[in-house]
Structure formats: structure tokens, C-alpha cells
Design a protein around this motif. Structure first.
Motif, short mmCIF file in Angstrom:
data_model
loop_
_atom_site.label_atom_id
_atom_site.label_comp_id
_atom_site.label_asym_id
_atom_site.label_seq_id
_atom_site.Cartn_x
_atom_site.Cartn_y
_atom_site.Cartn_z
N SER A 141 -60.73 -1.65 23.74
CA SER A 141 -61.83 -2.05 24.74
C SER A 141 -61.29 -2.17 25.96
N TYR A 142 -61.99 -1.83 27.17
CA TYR A 142 -61.82 -2.20 28.38
C TYR A 142 -61.93 -3.64 28.77
N ASN A 143 -60.86 -4.18 29.29
CA ASN A 143 -60.57 -5.59 29.59
C ASN A 143 -60.50 -5.97 30.79
N SER A 144 -61.50 -6.54 31.56
CA SER A 144 -61.31 -6.79 32.94
C SER A 144 -60.23 -7.81 33.23
N HIS A 176 -55.76 -2.20 33.10
CA HIS A 176 -57.06 -1.41 32.96
C HIS A 176 -57.67 -1.51 34.30
N GLU A 177 -57.53 -2.61 35.05
CA GLU A 177 -58.24 -2.85 36.38
C GLU A 177 -57.78 -1.91 37.31
N LEU A 207 -58.75 1.67 36.79
CA LEU A 207 -60.64 1.79 37.31
C LEU A 207 -60.48 1.89 38.95
N ASP A 249 -70.94 -3.06 37.26
CA ASP A 249 -69.66 -3.13 36.77
C ASP A 249 -69.28 -2.18 35.60
N LYS A 284 -67.31 -1.57 33.42
CA LYS A 284 -66.58 -1.88 32.26
C LYS A 284 -67.79 -1.82 30.86
#
Length: 333
Positions: A154-157, A162-163, A166, A196, A198
Motif C-alpha cells: 500500500s502507498y504509505n504517506s 513513497h513520498e 510521488l 491527495d 494516495k
């Protein structure tokens, strides 16, 4: 006995009879196949794997038939070999180093030679062909595992990696426009649904982001051109959302084996994650052209057009000689 009971008994008898006929036909086919294989071995002096390796052209024709022959083998030794190769793929050993790949493949080929009583000194070309086929078949299986791992991540902010990816996506698609804030309506300019992004990665996980980023970084001009076309006032669509949807289409084509012919024809030394990224980029460019050619009334026609596009792609992938070649040239509207 009433009429209903008679009819029910007849239906049961008829169904059982059909199952028996089907089972008998399948057993007969297997028996004929075994007899044919035995006779061919006696006549040619070659086992089925050798006949495929020598008789089929390199690529999908050879690799897919080698795969079929191995999977259908009734030999317990061959089945043990398949289990060994499956474990290696599940453990990620095909993508570690070339030396580890060579060790796994040479061990597998040696086992086949011993099981089938083939002399390596006499059949050196068979050894080379079988090595390449095993590499293609089991690197594809490992790639499926790698894709599933990314899809389920899963995308995790709160994950800095991951950030960073993005933000890099934004900068690649909008190099001349600063992002005002991490959570911003600007994300909708590149096709995300809200402020957002995510939340849009929930279905495909980090794989959806990886695909979009690869397209934007490796083919920046094409990606930005397609983005501009997606913002067309009448024929536009949501770039990022469509991209994530195409990730779903691509992984399904890999899972059900539809992409195998293409992969076996184009990847001389096995497949890896970049293979999937390039396949995705091809789909994106082709979908963009297909969408515009369909001249949709509005974005609500996306589902119908997407289904037609997938059907078209599946037909093309069913060709044994298929090779999708990425053409980054895009037409202007």
C-alpha cells in the motif's frame, strides 16, 4: 413412477453418461498422445523436448511448447525439477545475480539430460536452447511474484521513499510548475481524483505509482504529450486514474498468461520488472490513440471503451509471433 421422477432419472443418467464419454475421450486422447510420442522417439531418436527445441523457431513457439511439455510430463523426476525451479522463482533467485541464474539453470538442464538420457556432447545446441527456455519461463514466473508484491504494498504517506516518488512524478509531468503543497488540488491537473493521490493507489498499491513514474521519467516527452491530450476539453480523460487502470489491465494480462507470447518473443534473456514497465507504457500510448479514435461523448464511456481496447489487445497477444514494439511518437490532436 410419475412422469417427473422418470424425467429426473433420465436427466441424471444422461448427465452421468456424458461425463463418462468425456472422461473416456480424454483418456483416449492421452493414450494416443503417449503412443505417438513413443513412436516418434523410436523413429527420430529424440525426446519431445528435443523435437521442440530443434523444430520450433526461437521465441514463443519454442518456449511455450517446452513449457507445455514439461508441465504435462508424467515423470516424477521432471515434476521434482519443476518444483525446484518454482521454489527458486518464489525465492527471487532468478533476479539475484547472473552467476546464481547460471547455477540454477545448469542444474536444471543437467537433470533433464540425465532423465531423458541425452548426451550433452552430442546435443550441445539442445543444451543452449533449453537453458534459454528455462530462463524465460521461470523468470516470467518470478516476475509475477514481484508484481504481486508491489501491488499488495500500500502507498504509505509516512514512507519517505513513497513520498519522494510521488513528488518526482509531479516534477516529471509538470517540470515548469511548482507544487504548492503536498495535499493540493493541483494533483487533479495530472488526473488524480482528489487533493491527495494516495487514495487512488488503493487498488494497485505502489505498482500503480511505479508504472506512472517509469512512463514519466523514461519517456518524458511522450508522457507529457499524452497528459496534454488527456486534458482536451471534449475528448479528455483522467491521466493518472487511467494509468492506474491500465496497471490493473497489464497485471491481469500477465497473470492469466496472455502476455507470454509477447514476453517470450521479445525478452532474449528472461523478463524482469522493467519488462512490465515497458509493456505498460505501450498500453498507455496505444490506449491514448484508441480513446481519441473512438471519439467518446464524455468520460462516462471509459468503461465501454476500455473493454473494447482490452479485447483488441488480447486478440493481438494471441498471435504466436506477437511483439509489441514501443513507439513513443505521438500524434497531435
Amino acid at each position: 413412477m410419475d412422469l417427473n421422477n422418470t424425467l429426473n432419472m433420465f436427466k441424471k443418467f444422461n448427465f452421468t453418461g456424458l461425463l463418462f464419454i468425456q472422461w473416456t475421450w480424454m483418456e483416449l486422447r492421452l493414450w494416443v498422445q503417449r503412443v505417438v510420442k513413443w513412436n516418434l522417439r523410436k523413429i527420430t531418436g529424440l525426446c519431445e523436448l528435443q523435437r521442440i527445441a530443434y523444430g520450433e523457431t526461437p521465441g514463443a513457439a519454442r518456449s511455450s511448447n517446452i513449457e507445455r511439455s514439461l508441465m504435462m510430463s508424467r515423470s516424477s523426476e521432471i515434476q521434482k525439477l519443476i518444483s525446484y525451479l518454482d521454489r527458486a522463482a518464489n525465492e527471487g533467485r532468478f533476479s539475484a545475480t547472473k552467476s546464481s541464474n547460471d547455477l540454477i539453470i545448469s542444474k536444471a538442464v543437467k537433470a533433464v539430460m540425465q532423465i531423458k538420457l541425452i548426451k550433452p556432447s552430442v546435443h550441445q545446441q539442445f543444451v543452449i536452447s533449453l537453458e534459454k527456455c528455462i530462463q524465460k519461463i521461470w523468470s516470467y514466473r518470478q516476475l509475477l511474484n514481484d508484481l504481486e508484491s508491489l501491488r499488495t504494498t500500500s502507498y504509505n504517506s509516512e514512507n519517505s521513499e513513497h513520498e519522494e516518488k510521488l513528488i518526482k512524478l509531479w516534477k516529471s509531468l509538470r517540470p515548469n510548475e511548482e507544487l504548492s503543497d503536498r495535499i493540493s488540488r493541483q494533483w487533479q491537473e495530472i488526473g488524480f481524483q482528489g487533493d491527495d493521490p494516495k487514495t487512488d493507489f488503493r487498488g494497485m498499491g505502489i505498482l500503480g505509482l511505479e508504472n506512472l513514474l517509469y512512463f514519466a521519467i523514461d519517456y518524458p516527452e511522450a508522457a507529457r504529450h499524452v497528459l496534454s491530450r488527456s486534458n482536451h476539453p471534449r475528448l479528455g480523460y483522467s491521466f493518472a486514474i487511467v494509468g492506474i487502470n491500465l496497471t490493473s489491465m497489464a497485471i491481469n494480462l500477465f497473470r492469466d498468461g496472455s502476455a507470454k507470447y509477447h514476453i517470450y518473443n521479445t525478452c532474449q534473456f528472461g523478463s524482469h520488472i522493467e519488462t512490465f514497465h515497458k509493456f505498460y507504457c505501450y498500453l498507455f500510448l496505444e490506449f491514448d490513440k484508441f480513446w481519441l479514435s473512438e471519439k467518446p461523448r464524455d468520460v462516462m464511456e471509459f468503461g465501454k471503451i476500455r473493454d473494447r481496447f482490452e479485447k483488441k489487445i488480447r486478440v493481438e497477444l494471441s498471435d504466436l509471433k506477437v511483439q509489441f514494439k514501443l513507439n513513443v511518437a505521438v500524434e497531435t490532436i
